[in-house]
Design a protein around this motif. Structure first.
Motif, short mmCIF file in Angstrom:
data_model
loop_
_atom_site.label_atom_id
_atom_site.label_comp_id
_atom_site.label_asym_id
_atom_site.label_seq_id
_atom_site.Cartn_x
_atom_site.Cartn_y
_atom_site.Cartn_z
N VAL A 127 0.83 -1.21 0.00
CA VAL A 127 0.00 0.00 0.00
C VAL A 127 0.86 1.26 0.00
N VAL A 128 1.93 1.26 0.82
CA VAL A 128 2.77 2.46 0.93
C VAL A 128 3.63 2.65 -0.31
N GLY A 129 4.33 1.57 -0.71
CA GLY A 129 5.21 1.66 -1.87
C GLY A 129 6.43 2.53 -1.62
N GLY A 130 7.12 2.86 -2.69
CA GLY A 130 8.25 3.77 -2.60
C GLY A 130 9.45 3.20 -1.86
N VAL A 131 10.13 4.06 -1.11
CA VAL A 131 11.35 3.68 -0.39
C VAL A 131 11.06 2.66 0.70
N VAL A 132 9.94 2.83 1.39
CA VAL A 132 9.58 1.91 2.46
C VAL A 132 9.38 0.51 1.91
N ASP A 133 8.69 0.42 0.79
CA ASP A 133 8.47 -0.88 0.16
C ASP A 133 9.79 -1.52 -0.25
N ALA A 134 10.67 -0.74 -0.85
CA ALA A 134 11.96 -1.27 -1.29
C ALA A 134 12.80 -1.74 -0.10
#
Length: 303
Positions: A127-134
């Motif tokens: 859901v969050v995606g971006g840097v957190v997801d990576a």
């Protein structure tokens, strides 16, 4: 004076009641689909029997599982001791029954802990995606790059030999599998119309995860959990076998097999019966998990 509008159902019971029958029909249809596979029904039967034994084993054991009788040590299976006795005269049948509370409960606890944490973390990452997801997925990739059994033994050895620590070690190792599965399902749902509409109305990420994402990714997660129970029981037995799991005098199947290996040439029953219990239990849960997977797979269901 109440006004009755034409064409409008004014009875609340008439609105709620019709939903009961479809739900019952869905459960009946699910059971009918499962019953089409004999192996699935066999797995379900084994699973129910094992759970029954786990719950009621304190009342099913014919002898005290921890009672020592040196005069009865290493006796062969007989009418008095169905599975024989161990090196200090304890009844193996009673210890195998009571050991289900340790082995099966450890497998269920591992799945609950790993499934809950991994599912929430995977949905949050998707859901969050971006840097957190990576960042989350790189951590999961690092854990998956190490063989599961090696990492489990390392964590269990670092935490100390006990069944609780072994259970935590197995749960930590199984978390990445649920994270990857939940994240993959979440990424497919992110661009659905109802998800976009929910964001438009200002729903929080927690609301998205708990009310929309988790409900849609639950079926594959349930299948993964049902398959993982057998694997977790085997891993807990493995740690008990090498001395990193349950310690004496706790009755645990893996530890019993480990203790019996010293007498395997003459007293075969010591290791055989706990090993058979592990084999039957893991097979039952795996068969039922395979049946659930086939039920939720449209191609398999069509066949």
């Amino acid at each position: 004076m109440s006004v009755i509008e034409p064409g409008v159902n004014n009875h609340r019971a008439d609105i709620v009641a019709p939903d009961v029958k479809p739900r019952f029909a869905n459960w009946r249809r699910t059971f009918h689909l499962l019953s089409r596979s004999p192996l699935t029904m066999l797995g379900l039967a084994i699973m129910l029997i094992v759970l029954f034994i786990m719950i009621f084993s304190p009342w099913l054991v014919p002898h005290d599982p921890n009672a020592i009788s040196l005069t009865d040590r290493l006796q062969a299976p007989s009418a008095l001791h169905w599975f024989g006795t161990d090196e200090v005269g304890r009844d193996l049948f009673s210890r195998v029954l009571i050991g289900s509370q340790q082995s099966v409960a450890a497998g269920l606890a591992v799945v609950i802990i790993a499934g809950t944490i991994g599912s929430l973390l995977g949905c949050f990452s998707g859901v969050v995606g971006g840097v957190v997801d990576a960042l989350i997925m790189r951590c999961m990739d690092i854990m998956l790059s190490v063989p599961s059994l090696v990492l489990t033994m390392a964590l269990a050895a670092a935490l100390g030999p006990s069944l609780f620590n072994a259970m935590l070690a197995i749960a930590v190792v199984r978390i990445p599998f649920y994270v990857r599965l939940a994240r993959g399902q979440t990424l497919m749902l992110r661009h659905q119309a109802y998800m976009q509409a929910t964001r438009t109305f200002g729903a929080s990420r927690w609301h998205l995860i708990t009310w929309h994402v988790l409900r849609n990714v639950m079926p594959p997660l349930v299948v993964q959990a049902s398959l993982d129970i057998g694997t977790s029981i085997l891993m807990a037995a493995t740690l008990g076998f090498i001395g990193l799991g349950a310690q004496q005098p706790t009755a645990e199947w893996g530890a019993m097999v480990s203790n019996g290996r010293n007498y395997i040439l003459d007293q075969w029953w010591y290791s055989a019966f706990p090993g058979v219990a592990i084999l039957i239990t893991a097979t039952g849960f795996n068969l039922f998990g395979d049946g659930l997977r086939d039920l939720l797979d449209p191609k398999s269901r069509g066949r």
